[in-house]
Design a protein around this motif. Structure first.
Motif, PDB file in Angstrom:
ATOM      1  N   LEU A 374       0.848  -1.194   0.000  1.00  0.00           N
ATOM      2  CA  LEU A 374       0.000   0.000   0.000  1.00  0.00           C
ATOM      3  C   LEU A 374       0.888   1.251   0.000  1.00  0.00           C
ATOM      4  CD1 LEU A 374      -3.114  -0.024   0.107  1.00  0.00           C
ATOM      5  CD2 LEU A 374      -2.938   0.644   2.511  1.00  0.00           C
ATOM      6  N   PRO A 375       0.463   2.295  -0.677  1.00  0.00           N
ATOM      7  CA  PRO A 375       1.246   3.551  -0.644  1.00  0.00           C
ATOM      8  C   PRO A 375       1.532   3.978   0.792  1.00  0.00           C
ATOM      9  CG  PRO A 375      -0.491   3.695  -2.275  1.00  0.00           C
ATOM     10  CD  PRO A 375      -0.725   2.410  -1.540  1.00  0.00           C
ATOM     11  N   ALA A 376       2.665   4.645   0.998  1.00  0.00           N
ATOM     12  CA  ALA A 376       3.140   4.980   2.340  1.00  0.00           C
ATOM     13  C   ALA A 376       2.108   5.760   3.143  1.00  0.00           C
ATOM     14  CB  ALA A 376       4.440   5.777   2.248  1.00  0.00           C
ATOM     15  N   HIS A 377       1.425   6.708   2.497  1.00  0.00           N
ATOM     16  CA  HIS A 377       0.450   7.538   3.234  1.00  0.00           C
ATOM     17  C   HIS A 377      -0.682   6.678   3.779  1.00  0.00           C
ATOM     18  CE1 HIS A 377      -3.079  10.185   3.642  1.00  0.00           C
ATOM     19  NE2 HIS A 377      -2.172  11.065   4.126  1.00  0.00           N
ATOM     20  N   ASP A 378      -1.247   5.820   2.933  1.00  0.00           N
ATOM     21  CA  ASP A 378      -2.358   4.954   3.370  1.00  0.00           C
ATOM     22  C   ASP A 378      -1.875   3.945   4.408  1.00  0.00           C
ATOM     23  OD1 ASP A 378      -4.010   6.270   1.629  1.00  0.00           O
ATOM     24  OD2 ASP A 378      -3.774   4.784   0.010  1.00  0.00           O
ATOM     25  N   LYS A 379      -0.659   3.416   4.210  1.00  0.00           N
ATOM     26  CA  LYS A 379      -0.109   2.438   5.157  1.00  0.00           C
ATOM     27  C   LYS A 379       0.065   3.073   6.543  1.00  0.00           C
ATOM     28  CE  LYS A 379       3.824   0.335   6.984  1.00  0.00           C
ATOM     29  NZ  LYS A 379       4.921   0.814   7.813  1.00  0.00           N
ATOM     30  N   GLU A 380       0.543   4.341   6.588  1.00  0.00           N
ATOM     31  CA  GLU A 380       0.729   5.026   7.866  1.00  0.00           C
ATOM     32  C   GLU A 380      -0.592   5.236   8.589  1.00  0.00           C
ATOM     33  OE1 GLU A 380       2.810   8.592   7.024  1.00  0.00           O
ATOM     34  OE2 GLU A 380       4.694   7.583   6.457  1.00  0.00           O
ATOM     35  N   ALA A 381      -1.637   5.489   7.829  1.00  0.00           N
ATOM     36  CA  ALA A 381      -2.943   5.707   8.454  1.00  0.00           C
ATOM     37  C   ALA A 381      -3.428   4.431   9.141  1.00  0.00           C
ATOM     38  CB  ALA A 381      -3.949   6.151   7.388  1.00  0.00           C
ATOM     39  N   ILE A 382      -3.260   3.296   8.466  1.00  0.00           N
ATOM     40  CA  ILE A 382      -3.698   2.022   9.052  1.00  0.00           C
ATOM     41  C   ILE A 382      -2.803   1.651  10.234  1.00  0.00           C
ATOM     42  CG2 ILE A 382      -3.869  -0.457   8.612  1.00  0.00           C
ATOM     43  CD1 ILE A 382      -4.864   0.225   5.801  1.00  0.00           C
ATOM     44  N   GLU A 383      -1.490   1.945  10.132  1.00  0.00           N
ATOM     45  CA  GLU A 383      -0.580   1.624  11.237  1.00  0.00           C
ATOM     46  C   GLU A 383      -0.934   2.470  12.458  1.00  0.00           C
ATOM     47  OE1 GLU A 383       4.205   1.505  12.300  1.00  0.00           O
ATOM     48  OE2 GLU A 383       3.539   1.771  10.217  1.00  0.00           O
ATOM     49  N   THR A 384      -1.343   3.697  12.222  1.00  0.00           N
ATOM     50  CA  THR A 384      -1.761   4.560  13.343  1.00  0.00           C
ATOM     51  C   THR A 384      -2.977   3.972  14.044  1.00  0.00           C
ATOM     52  OG1 THR A 384      -0.891   6.531  12.226  1.00  0.00           O
ATOM     53  CG2 THR A 384      -2.531   6.875  13.969  1.00  0.00           C
ATOM     54  N   MET A 385      -3.967   3.503  13.237  1.00  0.00           N
ATOM     55  CA  MET A 385      -5.146   2.850  13.827  1.00  0.00           C
ATOM     56  C   MET A 385      -4.717   1.645  14.675  1.00  0.00           C
ATOM     57  SD  MET A 385      -7.813   2.629  10.638  1.00  0.00           S
ATOM     58  CE  MET A 385      -8.005   3.978   9.492  1.00  0.00           C
ATOM     59  N   LEU A 386      -3.790   0.846  14.124  1.00  0.00           N
ATOM     60  CA  LEU A 386      -3.347  -0.370  14.812  1.00  0.00           C
ATOM     61  C   LEU A 386      -2.699  -0.028  16.151  1.00  0.00           C
ATOM     62  CD1 LEU A 386      -2.695  -3.422  14.905  1.00  0.00           C
ATOM     63  CD2 LEU A 386      -0.633  -2.933  13.564  1.00  0.00           C
ATOM     64  N   ARG A 387      -1.802   0.943  16.142  1.00  0.00           N
ATOM     65  CA  ARG A 387      -1.098   1.306  17.382  1.00  0.00           C
ATOM     66  C   ARG A 387      -2.063   1.881  18.415  1.00  0.00           C
ATOM     67  NH1 ARG A 387       4.265   0.836  17.029  1.00  0.00           N
ATOM     68  NH2 ARG A 387       5.216   0.650  14.955  1.00  0.00           N
ATOM     69  N   LYS A 388      -3.059   2.593  17.960  1.00  0.00           N
ATOM     70  CA  LYS A 388      -4.054   3.158  18.878  1.00  0.00           C
ATOM     71  C   LYS A 388      -4.844   2.043  19.563  1.00  0.00           C
ATOM     72  CE  LYS A 388      -8.033   6.291  18.977  1.00  0.00           C
ATOM     73  NZ  LYS A 388      -8.935   7.162  18.174  1.00  0.00           N
ATOM     74  N   LEU A 389      -5.215   1.024  18.768  1.00  0.00           N
ATOM     75  CA  LEU A 389      -5.959  -0.107  19.343  1.00  0.00           C
ATOM     76  C   LEU A 389      -5.092  -0.896  20.314  1.00  0.00           C
ATOM     77  CD1 LEU A 389      -7.803  -1.385  16.130  1.00  0.00           C
ATOM     78  CD2 LEU A 389      -8.842  -0.217  18.088  1.00  0.00           C
ATOM     79  N   VAL A 390      -3.805  -1.076  19.965  1.00  0.00           N
ATOM     80  CA  VAL A 390      -2.890  -1.829  20.831  1.00  0.00           C
ATOM     81  C   VAL A 390      -2.673  -1.093  22.150  1.00  0.00           C
ATOM     82  CG1 VAL A 390      -0.493  -2.597  21.079  1.00  0.00           C
ATOM     83  CG2 VAL A 390      -1.748  -3.055  18.951  1.00  0.00           C
ATOM     84  N   ALA A 391      -2.652   0.230  22.093  1.00  0.00           N
ATOM     85  CA  ALA A 391      -2.439   1.031  23.309  1.00  0.00           C
ATOM     86  C   ALA A 391      -3.511   0.758  24.349  1.00  0.00           C
ATOM     87  CB  ALA A 391      -2.397   2.517  22.960  1.00  0.00           C
ATOM     88  N   GLY A 392      -4.677   0.318  23.906  1.00  0.00           N
ATOM     89  CA  GLY A 392      -5.763   0.028  24.838  1.00  0.00           C
ATOM     90  C   GLY A 392      -5.698  -1.374  25.427  1.00  0.00           C
ATOM     91  N   GLU A 393      -4.703  -2.159  25.022  1.00  0.00           N
ATOM     92  CA  GLU A 393      -4.535  -3.518  25.545  1.00  0.00           C
ATOM     93  C   GLU A 393      -3.299  -3.563  26.445  1.00  0.00           C
ATOM     94  OE1 GLU A 393      -6.466  -6.088  25.140  1.00  0.00           O
ATOM     95  OE2 GLU A 393      -7.796  -5.422  23.532  1.00  0.00           O
ATOM     96  N   SER A 394      -3.460  -4.054  27.639  1.00  0.00           N
ATOM     97  CA  SER A 394      -2.351  -4.063  28.594  1.00  0.00           C
ATOM     98  C   SER A 394      -1.355  -5.199  28.365  1.00  0.00           C
ATOM     99  CB  SER A 394      -2.904  -4.163  30.029  1.00  0.00           C
ATOM    100  OG  SER A 394      -3.658  -5.376  30.180  1.00  0.00           O
TER     101      SER A 394
END
Length: 461
Positions: A374-394
């Motif tokens: 995926l293009p870098a811009h779109d990939k970064e957006a999905i990675e941001t979503m992923l990290r945000k979700l992971v932050a909510g898991e201990s």
């Protein structure tokens, strides 16, 4: 009865032949002074005693089983063979002793006579035909006593040839050759006695025939419906191979199926060993979830089918088995359903008709999916979503090596993460599944999320 009559007849003829040869050789040995011929006479006399033992052993061994001897009387033949071994060893010792004494003392006075040579030649011919007849009947009836007699007559033939060679050497002016021939006779008898004794002891000690244990084990363990081979006992007795088999089966297996299973095992063993007397016992056992899972996966593997999401449930006293069955996506529903039905039927045969079996059919994933990053811009957006979700898991941490690819099915997200090394796989899988569900909810184009979990403290992959 015809087999028994043939065994007794050939034993009787052999007994008469041994008596005649022993008398003829004894007379020739005494008149000529030849130790070689005397040793042959003693050899033939022990053979006569052995054939007498064999004759009565065969008659007693042919008696059918009774209330005291449940496995029949075939061991009489083995005892007779052991007695013949003792006779052979005793005779061998005397012949060897006398031959060595004559060689050391030089006391060799032999009268060469053509008729003595004729007796030895005649004995060779008789031994040859008696050994063939005994060997044929022994093989056909698996008679150890007759096999021992055949071995005795064969050893007689070769030792007589040695004596004949010794007589020829004496005639040429080498009197010591007679004692040397006697030693050759003793060596032949010793080898025959050791072989016969080893084989007889194996039978008396109930040693299983070579390869039989492994053959029967493979037959039993390869039978559908058998959970395990609990016990296998094999003991030969004459022509019969008594075989006792105990197998474990599911306690839910219907009685009729257990009976059919026992009959199939016995039939398959008898195909491999026609002389086997087979007893099969089924031991019904309760299955735990682990053994059920192993058996189901094994059944699917035998049919060349791939399954996953295998679930075992206990509903009261009933067992429920469910799984996903993977088939080619191009396969018709009719063909796929037939494969599922065959697999379910095989599982019921293995685990019992009371077991509930249900399958979910789904297509195998394509083996090769042409895709692109995926293009870098779109990939970064999905990675941001992923990290945000992971932050909510201990329990999960250290998200790295994130990749997002696009193919004909949609977006595939790959990433590595870390968990405490003591966490169970069940917990790790639960957290990863929850993140995948939430990420797909945030971005519907995501088809799959593949997370590679690593224990904290290990080097990154």
């Amino acid at each position: 009865m015809q087999v028994h009559s043939e065994k007794q007849s050939v034993a009787l003829v052999s007994m008469l032949a041994s008596a005649g040869l022993a008398i003829a050789k004894l007379v020739a040995g005494l008149l000529t002074g030849s130790l070689g011929i005397l040793s042959e006479a003693v050899h033939s006399f022990t053979d006569f005693c052995a054939t007498v033992i064999t004759f009565f052993a065969v008659r007693m061994g042919d008696q059918p089983p009774d209330d005291r001897h449940h496995y029949g009387h075939a061991k009489f033949e083995s005892m007779a063979a052991l007695a013949e071994t003792g006779l052979l060893l005793g005779t061998t010792g005397w012949i060897a002793y006398e031959a060595i004494r004559r060689l050391l003392s030089g006391e060799t006075h032999i009268l060469f006579a053509w008729w003595a040579t004729a007796i030895i030649v005649a004995s060779i011919v008789i031994d040859f035909f008696r050994a063939r007849a005994l060997s044929r009947v022994a093989t056909a009836t698996s008679s150890e006593a007759l096999a021992a007699d055949a071995l005795n007559f064969t050893s007689d033939m070769w030792s007589s040839l040695a004596v004949l060679a010794g007589l020829a050497a004496v005639w040429l002016g080498y009197p010591a050759a007679d004692s040397i021939a006697a030693l050759i006779v003793a060596a032949v008898m010793m080898v025959a006695a050791v072989r016969l004794g080893a084989r007889t002891l194996d039978t008396l000690l109930d040693a299983a025939p070579g390869g039989a244990t492994e053959d029967i084990r493979k037959i039993v363990e390869g039978t559908d419906g058998v959970l395990s081979l609990a016990r296998l006992r094999i003991r030969p007795a004459g022509a019969t191979l008594f075989t006792g088999v105990v197998v474990t089966v599911p306690r839910t297996m219907p009685i009729d199926d257990m009976i059919a299973l026992r009959q199939k095992i016995a039939r398959d063993i008898k195909i491999r060993y026609p002389n086997a007397d087979v007893t099969v016992t089924t031991d019904p056992v309760a299955l735990d979830d682990e053994s059920i899972s192993e058996r189901v996966r094994l059944i699917a593997q035998r049919q060349g089918l791939a399954i996953h999401h295998l679930t075992i449930q206990r509903v009261g006293i009933r067992t429920a088995v469910s799984f996903d069955l993977e088939v080619e996506g191009s396969m018709t529903l009719e063909d796929a359903h037939e494969k599922a039905t065959m697999l379910e039927a095989a599982i019921r045969r293995e685990l019992g008709e009371d077991v509930e079996v249900e399958s979910h059919i789904e297509p195998l994933p394509e083996r090769v999916l042409p895709g692109e990053d995926l293009p870098a811009h779109d990939k970064e957006a999905i990675e941001t979503m992923l990290r945000k979700l992971v932050a909510g898991e201990s329990r999960i941490s250290d998200i790295h090596n994130v990749r997002v690819r696009r193919n004909s099915e949609g977006l595939f997200v790959h990433y590595h993460c870390r968990f405490d090394p003591s966490e169970t796989i069940e917990t790790v899988h639960e957290v990863i599944d929850r993140i995948e569900t939430e990420l797909q909810h945030e971005e519907p184009r995501i088809k799959r999320v593949i997370a590679h979990a690593e224990p904290i403290g290990r080097a990154r992959h």
